[in-house]
Motif scaffolding. Structure first.
Motif, PDB file in Angstrom:
ATOM      1  N   VAL A   1       0.817  -1.218   0.000  1.00 18.57           N
ATOM      2  CA  VAL A   1       0.000   0.000   0.000  1.00 18.57           C
ATOM      3  C   VAL A   1       0.851   1.268   0.000  1.00 18.57           C
ATOM      4  CG1 VAL A   1      -2.017  -1.082   1.057  1.00 18.57           C
ATOM      5  CG2 VAL A   1      -0.291   0.009   2.510  1.00 18.57           C
ATOM      6  N   GLY A   2       2.172   1.099  -0.111  1.00 20.21           N
ATOM      7  CA  GLY A   2       3.008   2.271  -0.366  1.00 20.21           C
ATOM      8  C   GLY A   2       3.652   2.937   0.827  1.00 20.21           C
ATOM      9  N   ASN A   3       3.706   2.257   1.976  1.00 18.33           N
ATOM     10  CA  ASN A   3       4.469   2.810   3.095  1.00 18.33           C
ATOM     11  C   ASN A   3       5.917   2.349   3.000  1.00 18.33           C
ATOM     12  OD1 ASN A   3       2.286   4.078   4.652  1.00 18.33           O
ATOM     13  ND2 ASN A   3       1.550   1.982   4.966  1.00 18.33           N
TER      14      ASN A   3
ATOM     15  N   VAL B   1      -6.127   3.052  -2.029  1.00 14.26           N
ATOM     16  CA  VAL B   1      -5.563   1.705  -1.907  1.00 14.26           C
ATOM     17  C   VAL B   1      -4.041   1.747  -1.887  1.00 14.26           C
ATOM     18  CG1 VAL B   1      -7.567   0.586  -2.969  1.00 14.26           C
ATOM     19  CG2 VAL B   1      -5.610   1.235  -4.404  1.00 14.26           C
ATOM     20  N   ASN B   2      -3.479   2.919  -2.207  1.00 16.86           N
ATOM     21  CA  ASN B   2      -2.028   3.047  -2.147  1.00 16.86           C
ATOM     22  C   ASN B   2      -1.670   4.488  -1.805  1.00 16.86           C
ATOM     23  OD1 ASN B   2       0.862   3.421  -3.166  1.00 16.86           O
ATOM     24  ND2 ASN B   2       0.557   1.213  -3.494  1.00 16.86           N
ATOM     25  N   MET B   3      -0.582   4.643  -1.078  1.00 23.64           N
ATOM     26  CA  MET B   3      -0.154   5.979  -0.656  1.00 23.64           C
ATOM     27  C   MET B   3       0.183   6.881  -1.838  1.00 23.64           C
ATOM     28  SD  MET B   3      -0.508   6.457   2.518  1.00 23.64           S
ATOM     29  CE  MET B   3       0.450   7.959   2.759  1.00 23.64           C
TER      30      MET B   3
ATOM     31  N   THR C   1      -2.631   5.983   9.288  1.00 21.45           N
ATOM     32  CA  THR C   1      -1.756   5.224   8.400  1.00 21.45           C
ATOM     33  C   THR C   1      -2.603   4.330   7.501  1.00 21.45           C
ATOM     34  OG1 THR C   1      -0.185   5.129  10.239  1.00 21.45           O
ATOM     35  CG2 THR C   1       0.232   3.645   8.384  1.00 21.45           C
ATOM     36  N   LEU C   2      -2.267   4.291   6.240  1.00 18.66           N
ATOM     37  CA  LEU C   2      -2.939   3.339   5.344  1.00 18.66           C
ATOM     38  C   LEU C   2      -2.412   1.943   5.692  1.00 18.66           C
ATOM     39  CD1 LEU C   2      -4.983   3.339   2.941  1.00 18.66           C
ATOM     40  CD2 LEU C   2      -2.996   3.264   1.418  1.00 18.66           C
TER      41      LEU C   2
END
Lengths: 725, 725
Positions: A589-591, B490-492, B503-504
């Motif tokens: 998810v891009g962290n 769904v994504n940062m 936070t995602l």
């Protein structure tokens, strides 16, 4: 001058006679098969023997054994980071002997010169080992030398040491030799006799002098403080207060005797012998023992003596004479992909700082840096199975070098055990209003690697605890004996505003206020060597009427660009999380993947930043630091910390302000304790602990222990009470 | 208006039908012998049953049992602080029924009205019990009532409640009833159907509304948030984001439906069901279990069901519907005189504060006070033997009252066990240079009393740990499920500077930033009721050239005269120890006897002090407080915390600035956690813990565990692996 020489001569004769007595007394019963290894029980008191049966397979049910049921003489290295073996040390020993020929020398450190990081990272099981090298620190003719020895070729590469103001840590032999020095002085003997102490009952211990100016420059010195040992093992409670004997460590020459405090009686300290054998009051015993039991043996393996594999973790574990325990190449299995992922390239306790808070003459210098001055590992002795570590522990030995370069075995220096403390790794019960009865809980089992360094009076327990959820907990526990000061006071009602610098613990005994700091080197390599340090700052934000709430807490992330931006003073009212992330790798998810350091056990030094002890232990100026990786920057108080002036410290390196964004970086954390002694610490201090965490933060895609199995009754051990219980 | 009444009518019919279905489904198989006790497994989902064999003696080897192997109906009180028995509650129940006659009422709290402190302190075993009284909080006709019932005489003394702005905590029956309210509204049903949720799969949970102004005044309201439960027990991961249904708790009338966030999908949250039975990926299992074993049984006894005696400790332990666990009359045996000495009259978790940091409409009000709004004990369900507590644990049941006043049994609510974690109580190895080999270590065994409250998603483990060295460690562990927010992201990489307030964690799931605070009431009575609070301040002092050292740390003691002087904001750079001492009693060497609170788990609320949630939970304004003892000041967020305005809080009491020197005083400590969720917390949070210590400081003349016995091999349990392991 002549008198001084005469005394020096007397001292040498005295020393020689003692050595002779010692040698005769300890003469081996039979000739050793292996003359190049110091034989425990015979030649060296710091080579710790145990009753081991060679080659015996560990038997988990009946008695604790080491993982390595052999005598180590045939050990060979298997991993680039494996410590030097006995055979390797013997090769280096020969090189050292040939190097110095007839010059008197002393080896202060003889350890593996670790290959460069990229070499280690490239190496795979089955590959040839990179060239094995030894790093040697020695002294000869009043000078300190650092050199590398190629073990196969014998090639020696020497380093320049002129930039260092200090000296290598003292050897055990330095300490053993110097403790006799005061007795060569009749004025010393007269003084202690005048206080009612028979010199044969006096024990003098060497304490590092620190550096405060010219008096501690130009020669290696040590300050001896003496105690009356008559009828007790706990002589620390009977200081001969005010006498400090300053001795040259290279010559054992007494340089000065400070003799104050003649009016201060030696405390009686009745009933303070803590040994079981000396028990003089009822022993407090719970009749039904509670024990950590694992009759099947552990879930970990130690491959080739140093590579530990447990649950989802793998790391290299070795003893080190300076750091104590070194953890290297800590990797954890990804719960989604099953692949091993890098977390920490290396972690160890880098330096300690223990300043006592009494400015008087016999006390002001007590500002110890125990790793750099004494060798934290060198002071880590054999652990007591069953009481230092639980019954299911396994033990690891150390191979250290004596001052002449001869290797010896320090048995049971590290223990490794799985812990179940009765806590849950996670749990949840669903509210009955939802209608379904859900009650799920999973036991928390962790792996602990432990050593205990005994720095004269104090004992430091260092635990590296690995959890299956990816967390590493690093804990320092303090116990042992609080060093005390003699006083003429027997009750606080006699004190009229005079400053005691501590607490009256018993008649004539003051526990002096002090601090403990332990600084950890943590070379984090999260999924690769290039990482960044992120200050995840929590701040009050106002809603300005857009919500019925006035305010909330907002997260702002700031990446530290240079080292000075990562000199972190923690603040309760201006809080942050501190993440080490890999900016080049993100979760689905891009962290960015990362680990955070979770501070605890915080204390800030209250000494003036320009006070010499504070400059030397400047690593206590911040709780968190991040530096650019540099192989030579490992010891936060300086490589040669003994009598150093503070010019080779973490503060100095960090002040270079090198870039640290998306680089190979090292995190440093300083644990601290203020200690105002209380009567409960007398005469033996109940253990006090504090630890910090290295905790995955968006490192895993999700909780890696979600699928951990619960305990079920039928799988747990079947136990009965011991017949003698 | 008519339409509203019609809907209300429909709602009632719907509720009645459900109740009927529920009752028929759960109809008892046989008539209960004891109609005045709610039967577990039949009438109440929060009355937790277990397979117990009445009167069976505990069997420590084979299966966990309660200490009390009986059905409690015949219990009688033995101690002035013993909780109300079933028979006593039934008497009170009759009084309540006769009081309200035909009026609909609900009982929110029915507990022992504890006798005054001096009465309890005077009471000795064998004396008659002081008159038994019940304290009742009830609601009827839209009003809250507090009254005391004399159990023998039936006399009722009513208190004025007009000074309270808030309401008593909601009952489980309130919650059970209100969760159906949204489904009576067709607009609600349409809205969730439009989002793809079948109403039969939707579960709505009641969340306290807090107080932000007029909207939360004049009636008891609750806010429902709904989730899609389809195919998972972990519906928390599937919020129907943006819909908030506001309901009147007294009438179950839907007051308002906030319907936002229609664009936000319901997260798939695949694989987030945490139940073992729902396992959909491999279970991570260590093959060799490590277990805490004590085959002889424990070293503690529980006399008369509540008085715990272990090692040198004795204390009264009881469940409480609001606090969870209450520890009373904690006393420790003096190691010198053998006499029991008072330490703490009463200790318990007084209030929690969990503010979420999202100011948007569906989230701003989430500022929970879990003890005062929900009842921390009421939410403490049965513990899982083997996984919530170790195998050697024993269990204690609670007797709580249902909303009509009927008592029921909450089984296994508290566990009590001895812990050995493999650590040493103290240890010392003597330096080999001293010449004598000394290695002494003693195992650390402690006693833990544990409960776990499950506040909807979150689980709070509260441990009271007693050590033989006199230390009490109070630990809070957080686990369970992080409540999440639905999002379209769904994504940062889709987020362009928009604030997420968290936070995602996974696709369409945000873990919202929040804090947790737990405030403890600690009525310390060190060797008597009159105590003082001392700030033992550590400060930098300069030597001004009188020593080679520039500076040192000096101790200055300041006795707090009034409550405001004891409003303590901790500071790392301006540190203190905080002692509660008895100024009237000194050790032999003249130190006042005392205990100190050792802070840890510190976090300061970043909300504006005037923000309504912060005013209501103003106990988070300081980490430490000391107030003058006042029997009515027990709940730091106010007695009626639900929708309260913050006028009955610790801050308000403390601001009265009453004298506290040499008085009966109460210490308050607030533990805090900032929580920025990370992916590892998804979908089930690994346990995070923090705790503070109450530690003797010059309370004992010397270390009370000096003479503790070490473990010896022959006394430890004899274990073998389970056949099935």
């Amino acid at each position: 001058m002549e008198r001084k020489n005469f005394l020096r001569c007397l001292l040498f004769i005295f020393g020689a006679v003692l050595l002779l007595i010692f040698t005769v007394y300890n003469l081996p019963n039979e000739l050793s098969n292996n003359p190049e290894l110091l034989e425990c029980t015979t030649n060296s008191p710091w080579c710790i023997s145990k009753n081991r049966i060679l080659g015996k397979k560990p038997n988990f049910l009946h008695q604790p054994t080491t993982t390595l049921g052999h005598d180590h003489t045939a050990d060979v290295p298997h991993h680039p980071l494996d410590p030097l073996t006995i055979q390797e040390m013997n090769k280096v020993h020969k090189v050292i002997k040939s190097l110095y020929k007839d010059t008197v020398y002393s080896v202060h450190s003889l350890v593996l010169e670790e290959p460069d990081k990229e070499v280690v990272l490239k190496w795979k099981k089955g590959d040839d080992l990179p060239p094995r090298k030894a790093s040697v620190i020695a002294r000869a003719s009043g000078k300190s030398y650092i050199f590398t020895v190629d073990i196969e070729t014998g090639e020696v590469v020497q380093q320049d040491t002129s930039q260092f103001s200090g000296y290598p840590y003292v050897t055990l032999e330095d300490m053993q030799a110097v403790v006799w020095a005061p007795f060569s002085r009749s004025d010393f003997n007269r003084s202690i006799i005048a206080r009612g102490v028979d010199p044969k009952n006096a024990a003098c211990l060497p304490f590092s002098s620190g550096w405060f100016g010219e008096a501690e420059e130009g020669r290696r010195i040590v300050k001896l403080e003496c105690f009356n040992t008559e009828g007790t093992a706990n002589f620390y409670m009977r200081p001969i207060e005010g006498i400090i004997v300053i001795v040259d460590l290279d010559t054992n020459e007494v340089l000065e005797i400070v003799d104050k405090g003649k009016h201060i009686p030696i405390p009686k300290a009745a009933g303070t012998d803590y040994r079981l054998s000396a028990e003089n009051s009822p022993v407090f015993k719970l009749p039904n023992p509670v024990s950590m039991e694992q009759p099947n043996g552990p879930n970990f393996v130690i491959e080739n003596e140093h590579l530990v594999k447990w649950a989802n973790w793998e790391f290299h574990l070795k003893p080190d004479p300076r750091a104590g325990v070194m953890i290297s190449r800590a990797r954890v299995r990804d719960s989604e992909t099953g692949k091993m992922r890098n977390v920490m390239y290396k972690g160890f306790s880098s330096e300690l700082f223990v300043p006592y808070m009494d400015p008087e003459e016999a006390w002001y210098f007590k500002t110890y840096m125990d790793a750099g001055e004494y060798g934290f590992g060198l002071q880590s002795l054999a652990l007591d199975p069953l009481n230092d570590c639980p019954r299911n522990a396994q033990y690891m030995d150390a191979i250290f070098a004596a001052a002449d370069g001869t290797p010896y075995v320090r048995s049971n220096m590290i223990c490794l055990f799985e812990r179940y403390s009765g806590d849950a790794a996670w749990r949840h019960t669903e509210s009955p209003i939802v209608g379904e009865e859900i009650r799920e809980a999973r036991p928390k089992v962790s792996l602990v690697a432990r050593m205990v360094a005994s720095l004269a009076n104090y004992d430091y327990v260092i635990d590296w605890e690995f959890q299956a959820d990816g967390l590493i907990h690093v804990k320092v526990s303090l116990t042992g004996i609080v060093i005390v000061k003699g006083t003429s006071y027997v009750n606080m009602n006699q004190v009229n505003g005079e400053e005691l610098y501590g607490t009256l613990l018993s008649e004539n005994i003051i526990g002096v206020v002090h601090d403990h700091y332990v600084n950890f080197y943590l070379d984090m390599d999260i999924d690769g060597i290039d990482n960044s340090f992120v200050n995840v700052h929590l701040q009050r934000e106002y809603t300005n009427g857009k919500s019925p709430r006035k305010s909330y807490m907002k997260v702002n992330k700031e990446v530290a660009k240079t080292e000075k931006e990562a000199q972190i003073k923690l603040s309760l009212y201006n809080p942050s999380e501190f993440h080490v992330v890999n900016p080049n790798k993100k979760t689905k998810v891009g962290n960015p993947v990362g680990y955070k350091v979770v501070p605890a056990g915080t204390a800030a030094s209250l000494l003036d930043p320009e006070d010499p002890p504070q400059k030397r232990s400047a690593f206590t100026n911040n709780q968190i630091w991040v530096t650019q990786y540099n192989k030579s920057e490992q010891w936060s108080g300086g490589l040669f910390a003994y009598q150093s002036h503070g010019e080779d410290t973490l503060q100095v390196w960090s002040d270079r302000d090198r870039p640290i964004e998306n680089r190979d970086i090292v995190l440093w954390y300083t644990l601290g304790f203020h200690h105002v002694p209380c009567q409960e610490d007398f005469p033996m201090m109940p253990t006090v602990s504090a630890g910090f965490d290295l905790k995955p933060v968006n490192f895993f895609e999700r909780n890696p222990v979600l699928r951990v199995a619960p305990y079920v009754e039928k799988e747990l051990p079947v136990c009965k009470a011991a017949a003698s219980a």
